[in-house]
Design a protein around this motif. Structure first.
Motif, PDB file in Angstrom:
ATOM      1  N   ALA A  29       0.838  -1.198   0.000  1.00 61.63           N
ATOM      2  CA  ALA A  29       0.000   0.000   0.000  1.00 61.63           C
ATOM      3  C   ALA A  29       0.871   1.245   0.000  1.00 61.63           C
ATOM      4  CB  ALA A  29      -0.897  -0.003   1.227  1.00 61.63           C
ATOM      5  N   ARG A  30       0.344   2.304  -0.598  1.00 63.35           N
ATOM      6  CA  ARG A  30       1.016   3.602  -0.524  1.00 63.35           C
ATOM      7  C   ARG A  30       0.850   4.129   0.890  1.00 63.35           C
ATOM      8  NH1 ARG A  30      -2.217   7.119  -3.615  1.00 63.35           N
ATOM      9  NH2 ARG A  30      -3.828   5.581  -3.407  1.00 63.35           N
ATOM     10  N   GLN A  31       1.865   4.752   1.426  1.00 59.85           N
ATOM     11  CA  GLN A  31       1.809   5.346   2.762  1.00 59.85           C
ATOM     12  C   GLN A  31       1.316   6.793   2.633  1.00 59.85           C
ATOM     13  OE1 GLN A  31       2.566   3.552   5.653  1.00 59.85           O
ATOM     14  NE2 GLN A  31       2.604   1.878   4.177  1.00 59.85           N
ATOM     15  N   SER A  32       0.516   7.217   3.595  1.00 60.60           N
ATOM     16  CA  SER A  32       0.001   8.582   3.570  1.00 60.60           C
ATOM     17  C   SER A  32      -0.039   9.144   4.983  1.00 60.60           C
ATOM     18  CB  SER A  32      -1.411   8.605   2.985  1.00 60.60           C
ATOM     19  OG  SER A  32      -1.974   9.899   3.081  1.00 60.60           O
ATOM     20  N   PRO A  33       0.209  10.444   5.105  1.00 58.04           N
ATOM     21  CA  PRO A  33       0.013  11.068   6.417  1.00 58.04           C
ATOM     22  C   PRO A  33      -1.477  11.098   6.746  1.00 58.04           C
ATOM     23  CG  PRO A  33       0.590  12.722   4.767  1.00 58.04           C
ATOM     24  CD  PRO A  33       0.673  11.385   4.094  1.00 58.04           C
ATOM     25  N   ASN A  34      -1.767  11.316   8.022  1.00 59.34           N
ATOM     26  CA  ASN A  34      -3.141  11.381   8.504  1.00 59.34           C
ATOM     27  C   ASN A  34      -3.567  12.850   8.545  1.00 59.34           C
ATOM     28  OD1 ASN A  34      -5.524  10.437   9.606  1.00 59.34           O
ATOM     29  ND2 ASN A  34      -4.684  10.118  11.634  1.00 59.34           N
ATOM     30  N   PRO A  35      -4.632  13.264   7.911  1.00 66.37           N
ATOM     31  CA  PRO A  35      -5.580  12.500   7.115  1.00 66.37           C
ATOM     32  C   PRO A  35      -5.120  12.340   5.665  1.00 66.37           C
ATOM     33  CG  PRO A  35      -6.342  14.759   7.257  1.00 66.37           C
ATOM     34  CD  PRO A  35      -5.068  14.665   8.066  1.00 66.37           C
ATOM     35  N   TYR A  36      -5.606  11.275   5.045  1.00 63.81           N
ATOM     36  CA  TYR A  36      -5.348  11.014   3.630  1.00 63.81           C
ATOM     37  C   TYR A  36      -6.393  11.764   2.817  1.00 63.81           C
ATOM     38  CZ  TYR A  36      -6.242   8.368  -0.682  1.00 63.81           C
ATOM     39  OH  TYR A  36      -6.497   8.005  -1.982  1.00 63.81           O
ATOM     40  N   GLN A  37      -5.947  12.405   1.718  1.00 60.55           N
ATOM     41  CA  GLN A  37      -6.859  13.091   0.803  1.00 60.55           C
ATOM     42  C   GLN A  37      -6.355  12.902  -0.618  1.00 60.55           C
ATOM     43  OE1 GLN A  37      -7.988  17.129   2.062  1.00 60.55           O
ATOM     44  NE2 GLN A  37      -6.781  16.750   3.900  1.00 60.55           N
ATOM     45  N   GLU A  38      -7.251  12.546  -1.531  1.00 59.94           N
ATOM     46  CA  GLU A  38      -6.859  12.352  -2.925  1.00 59.94           C
ATOM     47  C   GLU A  38      -8.095  12.402  -3.818  1.00 59.94           C
ATOM     48  OE1 GLU A  38      -4.126   9.275  -5.509  1.00 59.94           O
ATOM     49  OE2 GLU A  38      -5.232   8.453  -3.826  1.00 59.94           O
ATOM     50  N   GLU A  39      -7.906  12.939  -5.009  1.00 61.28           N
ATOM     51  CA  GLU A  39      -8.961  12.976  -6.015  1.00 61.28           C
ATOM     52  C   GLU A  39      -8.634  11.932  -7.089  1.00 61.28           C
ATOM     53  OE1 GLU A  39     -11.048  16.580  -8.245  1.00 61.28           O
ATOM     54  OE2 GLU A  39      -9.055  16.131  -9.029  1.00 61.28           O
ATOM     55  N   ILE A  40      -9.615  11.088  -7.425  1.00 60.92           N
ATOM     56  CA  ILE A  40      -9.382  10.051  -8.438  1.00 60.92           C
ATOM     57  C   ILE A  40     -10.579   9.948  -9.380  1.00 60.92           C
ATOM     58  CG2 ILE A  40      -7.756   8.676  -7.072  1.00 60.92           C
ATOM     59  CD1 ILE A  40     -10.008   6.844  -6.294  1.00 60.92           C
ATOM     60  N   ALA A  41     -10.324   9.343 -10.532  1.00 61.04           N
ATOM     61  CA  ALA A  41     -11.400   9.114 -11.508  1.00 61.04           C
ATOM     62  C   ALA A  41     -12.433   8.173 -10.887  1.00 61.04           C
ATOM     63  CB  ALA A  41     -10.823   8.519 -12.783  1.00 61.04           C
ATOM     64  N   PHE A  42     -13.682   8.347 -11.300  1.00 63.73           N
ATOM     65  CA  PHE A  42     -14.790   7.646 -10.651  1.00 63.73           C
ATOM     66  C   PHE A  42     -15.828   7.244 -11.690  1.00 63.73           C
ATOM     67  CE2 PHE A  42     -19.132   8.226  -9.059  1.00 63.73           C
ATOM     68  CZ  PHE A  42     -19.167   7.275  -8.050  1.00 63.73           C
TER      69      PHE A  42
END
Length: 161
Positions: A38-51
């Motif tokens: 898994a990709r590591q992310s700081p807390n909180p994680y935020q990302e925009e992706i295709a849907f």
């Protein structure tokens, strides 16, 4: 050049090719193993992706030892969004807590149009995930059919508390 010298050159070339193959395999094995990481992310994680409505999305991100595996936003089985009609939409979330401690999870999804303009925010109720547990959660919302039909991007927010 004698036959013996030619054989030494051929053997040296074969050894080099074999070494190159072994080196390539040794380098490729860790890369193949990382595909599942898994990709590591700081807390909180935020990302925009295709849907796309109804299509499961592999999030595969880890925040403080909690992996958000996947998300799916879809109408209930057998139903389709209709323009001008409010309908039910189901949000399926899949998590894996790799820590020993129980955690509370906060998740929000912002459905957006093709250009990234916000259409509808889906704030999921806070849930608890025990230490060392993998679990799926399902939440239902009401959303206008026009929103569900126009959604092409989703902005994901995930916080471990």
């Amino acid at each position: 050049m004698g036959e013996e010298a030619r054989q030494d050159i051929v053997d040296t070339g074969a050894v080099r090719r074999a070494a190159a193959v072994v080196l390539a395999l040794a380098c490729a094995a860790p890369l193949a193993a990382q595909d599942d990481a898994a990709r590591q992310s700081p807390n909180p994680y935020q990302e925009e992706i295709a849907f796309e409505i109804g299509r499961p999305l592999a999030v595969n991100v880890e925040v403080e030892d909690v992996r958000w595996v996947a998300v799916r936003v879809a109408p209930p089985e057998g139903e389709q969004p209709a323009p001008g009609v409010d309908g039910t939409v189901v949000v399926d979330l899949s998590f894996d807590n790799r820590s020993r401690r129980g955690v509370d999870l906060v998740v929000a999804l912002l459905l957006e149009d093709e250009g990234g303009a916000p259409l509808q925010r889906l704030n999921c109720p806070e849930v608890h995930l025990g230490g060392g547990k993998a679990r799926e959660f399902r939440h239902s919302f009401t959303a206008p059919g026009d929103v569900l039909l126009a959604a092409r991007r989703v902005y994901l927010v995930f916080e471990v508390q």
